[in-house]
Motif scaffolding. Structure first.
Motif, short mmCIF file in Angstrom:
data_model
loop_
_atom_site.label_atom_id
_atom_site.label_comp_id
_atom_site.label_asym_id
_atom_site.label_seq_id
_atom_site.Cartn_x
_atom_site.Cartn_y
_atom_site.Cartn_z
N PHE A 31 0.80 -1.23 -0.04
CA PHE A 31 0.21 0.14 0.03
C PHE A 31 0.76 1.30 0.00
N PHE A 32 0.47 2.04 -0.69
CA PHE A 32 1.03 3.66 -0.88
C PHE A 32 -0.07 4.63 -0.67
N ASP A 33 -0.30 5.23 0.64
CA ASP A 33 -1.29 5.85 0.93
C ASP A 33 -0.83 7.40 0.89
N ASN A 34 -1.25 8.47 0.10
CA ASN A 34 -0.81 9.75 -0.02
C ASN A 34 -2.22 10.73 0.56
N TYR A 35 -1.92 11.12 1.38
CA TYR A 35 -2.76 12.13 2.12
C TYR A 35 -2.74 13.51 1.70
N LEU A 36 -4.01 13.98 0.99
CA LEU A 36 -3.94 15.46 0.57
C LEU A 36 -4.26 16.27 1.88
N GLN A 37 -3.06 17.22 2.15
CA GLN A 37 -3.05 17.91 3.18
C GLN A 37 -4.38 18.94 3.30
N ASN A 38 -4.61 18.92 4.48
CA ASN A 38 -5.89 19.83 4.93
C ASN A 38 -7.41 19.48 4.31
N THR A 39 -7.26 18.12 4.01
CA THR A 39 -8.43 17.45 3.39
C THR A 39 -8.88 16.41 3.91
N ARG A 40 -9.79 15.50 3.67
CA ARG A 40 -10.33 14.31 4.18
C ARG A 40 -10.08 13.32 3.10
N LEU A 41 -9.09 13.45 2.27
CA LEU A 41 -9.04 12.81 1.06
C LEU A 41 -7.60 11.99 1.08
N SER A 48 0.07 -5.79 -6.10
CA SER A 48 -0.01 -7.08 -5.78
C SER A 48 1.47 -7.59 -6.06
N PRO A 49 2.44 -7.90 -5.15
CA PRO A 49 3.58 -8.40 -5.63
C PRO A 49 3.72 -9.95 -6.44
N LYS A 50 2.55 -10.62 -6.23
CA LYS A 50 2.34 -11.54 -6.90
C LYS A 50 1.98 -11.47 -8.46
N THR A 51 0.97 -10.53 -8.71
CA THR A 51 0.40 -10.47 -10.01
C THR A 51 1.08 -9.22 -10.53
N LYS A 52 1.90 -8.45 -9.83
CA LYS A 52 2.53 -7.01 -10.38
C LYS A 52 1.19 -6.13 -10.64
N HIS A 53 0.09 -6.50 -10.44
CA HIS A 53 -1.37 -5.43 -10.77
C HIS A 53 -1.19 -4.52 -9.76
N TRP A 54 -1.60 -3.18 -10.35
CA TRP A 54 -1.73 -2.07 -9.43
C TRP A 54 -3.23 -1.97 -9.46
N THR A 55 -3.69 -1.24 -8.27
CA THR A 55 -5.24 -0.55 -8.41
C THR A 55 -4.89 0.82 -7.60
N TYR A 56 -6.00 1.68 -8.23
CA TYR A 56 -5.83 3.20 -7.65
C TYR A 56 -7.19 3.27 -7.24
N ILE A 57 -7.14 4.16 -6.06
CA ILE A 57 -8.34 4.53 -5.38
C ILE A 57 -8.38 6.20 -4.78
N LEU A 58 -9.35 6.78 -5.00
CA LEU A 58 -9.39 8.01 -4.38
C LEU A 58 -10.41 7.78 -3.55
N GLU A 59 -10.16 8.07 -1.94
CA GLU A 59 -10.86 7.92 -1.11
C GLU A 59 -11.15 9.07 -0.18
N GLN A 60 -12.46 9.14 0.32
CA GLN A 60 -12.76 10.17 1.31
C GLN A 60 -13.19 9.44 2.68
N ARG A 61 -12.73 9.84 3.89
CA ARG A 61 -13.26 9.34 5.11
C ARG A 61 -13.61 10.38 5.94
N VAL A 62 -14.85 10.18 6.52
CA VAL A 62 -15.79 11.17 7.51
C VAL A 62 -16.21 10.26 8.58
N GLN A 63 -15.91 10.92 9.75
CA GLN A 63 -16.26 10.04 11.19
C GLN A 63 -17.77 10.31 11.23
#
Length: 188
Positions: A31-41, A48-63
């Motif tokens: 996992f490589f998580d990059n947090y956008l400063q001063n946002t919830r993003l 996957s080291p096994k398949t070398k496949h990449w997945t990309y996600i833009l995520e927002q988290r709110v309590q």
């Protein structure tokens, strides 16, 4: 919140070593998580080291409740490579914390462990947080979450400690984690 969000209920624990049956060589995801400063993003890249496949996600988290760190509204958008390339400018961005240069990226390897009907996600952080290991257990309901009894390999529960939220770990080192835990222990 609207219907695009799902509710995530979780408890988070520290652990020292992977449980019996798992080793660092076991199948895992990077996992490589990059947090956008001063946002919830955050921009999450998963390899996957096994398949070398990449997945990309833009995520927002709110309590759900500003005083409870166990329940979240989560909105995820899957990105293809072209869409992800637009967001690459926000990855591994240099930031300054206490006069030191760091990046907005957290890196960890995630392993999966089955315990009865629960899958536990085991995150082993890489430098500069090498030595920090966080386990997350997810639940369908508040009642199920309350009734969960942690197995022995899960040590201290840190669910309600905002220090251990990803966005708050950005720029920290394992020495920062150790100091925080010393302060927690001293205040008990």
């Amino acid at each position: 919140m609207n219907e695009n969000y799902r509710i995530e209920r979780r408890r988070v624990f520290l652990f020292r070593d992977l449980p019996e049956g798992l080793t660092r060589a076991s199948e895992h995801l990077q996992f490589f998580d990059n947090y956008l400063q001063n946002t919830r993003l955050r921009i999450r890249s998963i390899r996957s080291p096994k398949t070398k496949h990449w997945t990309y996600i833009l995520e927002q988290r709110v309590q759900l409740d500003e005083h409870d760190f166990s329940s979240w509204y989560v909105n995820e958008m899957q990105l293809n490579e072209a869409e992800h390339s637009i967001f690459e400018q926000f990855e591994a961005v240099e930031i300054e914390i206490n006069g030191q240069k760091r990046t907005n990226e957290l890196r960890f390897n995630r392993y999966f462990y089955r315990l009865d009907d629960k899958q536990i996600e085991l995150d082993i952080f890489l430098r500069p947080l090498w030595g920090l290991n966080l386990a997350k257990v997810f639940f369908q309901s508040e009642d199920e979450m309350r009734k969960f009894r942690r197995p022995a390999f899960l040590l201290l529960e840190v669910t309600q400690m905002p220090f251990f939220l990803g966005k708050n770990l950005v720029g920290k080192t394992i020495e920062d984690v150790k100091e925080y835990l010393r302060l927690v222990k001293a205040s008990d």
